[in-house]
Design an enzyme around this catalytic site. Structure first.
Site, short mmCIF file in Angstrom:
data_model
loop_
_atom_site.label_atom_id
_atom_site.label_comp_id
_atom_site.label_asym_id
_atom_site.label_seq_id
_atom_site.Cartn_x
_atom_site.Cartn_y
_atom_site.Cartn_z
N THR A 55 0.84 -1.21 0.00
CA THR A 55 0.00 0.00 0.00
C THR A 55 0.88 1.26 0.00
O THR A 55 0.58 2.24 -0.69
CB THR A 55 -0.92 -0.01 1.24
N ASP A 71 3.60 -8.10 10.75
CA ASP A 71 4.87 -8.79 10.52
C ASP A 71 6.10 -8.00 10.98
O ASP A 71 7.19 -8.56 11.09
CB ASP A 71 5.04 -9.11 9.03
N MET A 115 1.99 -16.35 11.73
CA MET A 115 2.18 -15.59 10.48
C MET A 115 3.62 -15.09 10.39
O MET A 115 4.34 -15.04 11.39
CB MET A 115 1.18 -14.47 10.40
N GLY A 116 3.98 -14.65 9.23
CA GLY A 116 5.33 -14.18 8.97
C GLY A 116 5.74 -14.74 7.62
O GLY A 116 6.29 -15.84 7.53
N GLU A 122 5.03 -19.10 9.07
CA GLU A 122 4.43 -19.70 7.85
C GLU A 122 5.39 -19.72 6.67
O GLU A 122 5.27 -20.55 5.78
CB GLU A 122 3.15 -18.95 7.47
O1 F6P Z 1 1.26 -9.20 5.92
C1 F6P Z 1 0.61 -9.61 7.06
C2 F6P Z 1 0.13 -11.02 6.91
O2 F6P Z 1 -0.51 -11.32 8.12
C3 F6P Z 1 1.19 -12.07 6.56
O3 F6P Z 1 1.95 -12.50 7.66
C4 F6P Z 1 0.36 -13.16 5.94
O4 F6P Z 1 1.08 -13.95 5.05
C5 F6P Z 1 -0.69 -12.37 5.21
O5 F6P Z 1 -0.85 -11.15 5.89
C6 F6P Z 1 -2.01 -13.10 5.09
O6 F6P Z 1 -2.92 -12.27 4.47
P1 F6P Z 1 -4.39 -12.63 4.02
O7 F6P Z 1 -4.66 -14.05 4.41
O8 F6P Z 1 -5.26 -11.69 4.78
O9 F6P Z 1 -4.41 -12.38 2.58
#
Ligand code: F6P
Length: 364
Positions: free
Chosen positions: A120, A142, A184-185, A237
């Site tokens: 963004t 993240d 997440m990550g 992840e």
């Molecule tokens: O960028 C933040 C985050 O939480 C990442 O860690 C993750 O891969 C992603 O967003 C998941 O995003 P969404 O499932 O909302 O598309």
């Protein structure tokens, strides 16, 4: 410069603390500058299709402890490459950037505050280069944006993950199991690393350090030999085994976003351990619980400070920058310096040394 009318949008994945920013920007613009505030709905998509509403102090009354964003968000509304689907599932990519600029001009804003992560904020930079007066406000759970020590949303996510590890500890120890937590990550392992330290993980696997399965197995075996027949492991992840790619989640609806969604490495690690070790293994995927819900005080305060300083910067005409936290102060950083760079955990960093010197296995 007097501010008469300003706008705000929240783009990309949500996180806790977005409403703190909306509240701070709205209140500061109204209280300090008597300005009108326009909330653009659903990120840049609201600018493309002209969806917005007026925000007042009353609209921001109850929102500080709320997760999510009252303005809505999307990580699909790319004005330069907007993906449209037909009934047969075919995709057309359209450039709506001219329409976006036209809608922006019609709104007669002195400044638009763009709250978002890397993607963004890079869009914000492109529009600044086309002459729009924009200021960025960084967010992501993240914590992987360059130029800022912390992003809001991160501390809350770390707390959610560390609470989960505490819970996995008691059940894992009671049943003598290996408990895996996938957090997440995507490209950076900050959440896994800090939550792992706080939540007493025995192994932490992050994208920055490709892991060797035998090292993880060695750690579990050593614990068994030492009289602790259970282990707790946190996996980001985006973690990958040496020589392998990150594992993606094959949900059918992922085509809408056009970006591969990560997920599944926790189960992969669980399977491998289950084949080699005589303990039961369980895997928990924390997913979007890390993004939703009540922000911690830290994230509320950071969001509020970033919001008010962004309004201050706008009143001084300092467009093309993002507000950022550096060494306890909010400073301005040029949006162009983001340039798609991910702030990863350096593999020789102090935090990594800390983890390894207390015996945590990082898979190497
Ligand atoms: O960028 C933040 C985050 O939480 C990442 O860690 C993750 O891969 C992603 O967003 C998941 O995003 P969404 O499932 O909302 O598309």
């Amino acid at each position: 410069m007097g501010l008469k009318r300003i706008g705000i949008l929240t783009g990309g994945g949500d996180c806790s603390g977005l409403n703190a920013v909306i509240r701070a920007v709205t209140r500061s613009a109204i209280i300090e500058h008597d300005a009108e505030v326009v909330g653009i709905e659903d990120g840049f998509e609201g600018l493309i299709f002209d969806r917005h509403r007026k925000l007042t102090v009353a609209d921001t009354k109850e929102i500080l402890p709320l997760g999510g964003t009252i303005l809505g968000t999307t990580n699909k509304g790319h004005p330069f490459e907007y993906r449209e689907f037909d009934k047969e599932g075919g995709v057309t990519v359209k450039d709506y950037s001219k329409q976006t600029v036209e809608n922006f001009k019609n709104l007669k804003l002195d400044c638009l505050f763009v709250v978002g992560g890397d993607g963004t904020l890079q869009l914000a930079h492109r529009f600044c280069e086309m002459g729009l007066p924009l200021i960025g406000i960084p967010k992501t759970i993240d914590n992987d944006l360059v130029g800022t020590d912390y992003t809001f949303g991160y501390q809350t996510a770390v707390q959610v993950a560390s609470d989960a590890l505490d819970r996995l500890h008691t059940t894992g120890e009671s049943h003598q199991r290996v408990m895996i937590l996938e957090v997440m990550g995507r490209d950076a392992g900050w959440i896994a690393l800090e939550a792992g330290l706080a939540g007493r993980a025995h192994a932490i696997l992050i994208p920055e350090i490709p892991y060797k399965m035998e090292k993880v197995l060695e750690k579990i075996r050593l614990r068994i030999e030492g009289g602790s027949p259970f282990s707790v492991i946190v996996v980001a992840e985006g973690a990958k085994e040496v020589g392998k790619e990150a594992i993606t989640n094959e949900l059918a609806s992922n085509r809408l976003q056009g970006v591969a969604q990560l997920g599944g490495v926790g189960y992969h690690v669980a399977r491998e351990i289950g084949e080699q070790i005589d303990l039961e293994v369980r895997c928990t995927v924390l997913g979007h619980t890390q993004r939703g819900g009540t922000p911690l005080a830290f994230d509320r305060v950071l969001g509020t400070r970033l919001g008010t300083e962004a309004v201050q910067a706008a009143s001084e005409g300092k467009f093309g920058n993002m507000v950022a936290l550096q060494a306890r102060e909010i400073v301005l950083v040029p949006l162009k310096s983001l340039a798609g760079i991910v702030r990863q955990v350096p593999s020789d960093s102090q935090l990594i040394r800390t983890a390894e010197s207390i015996g945590v296995c990082l898979g190497r």
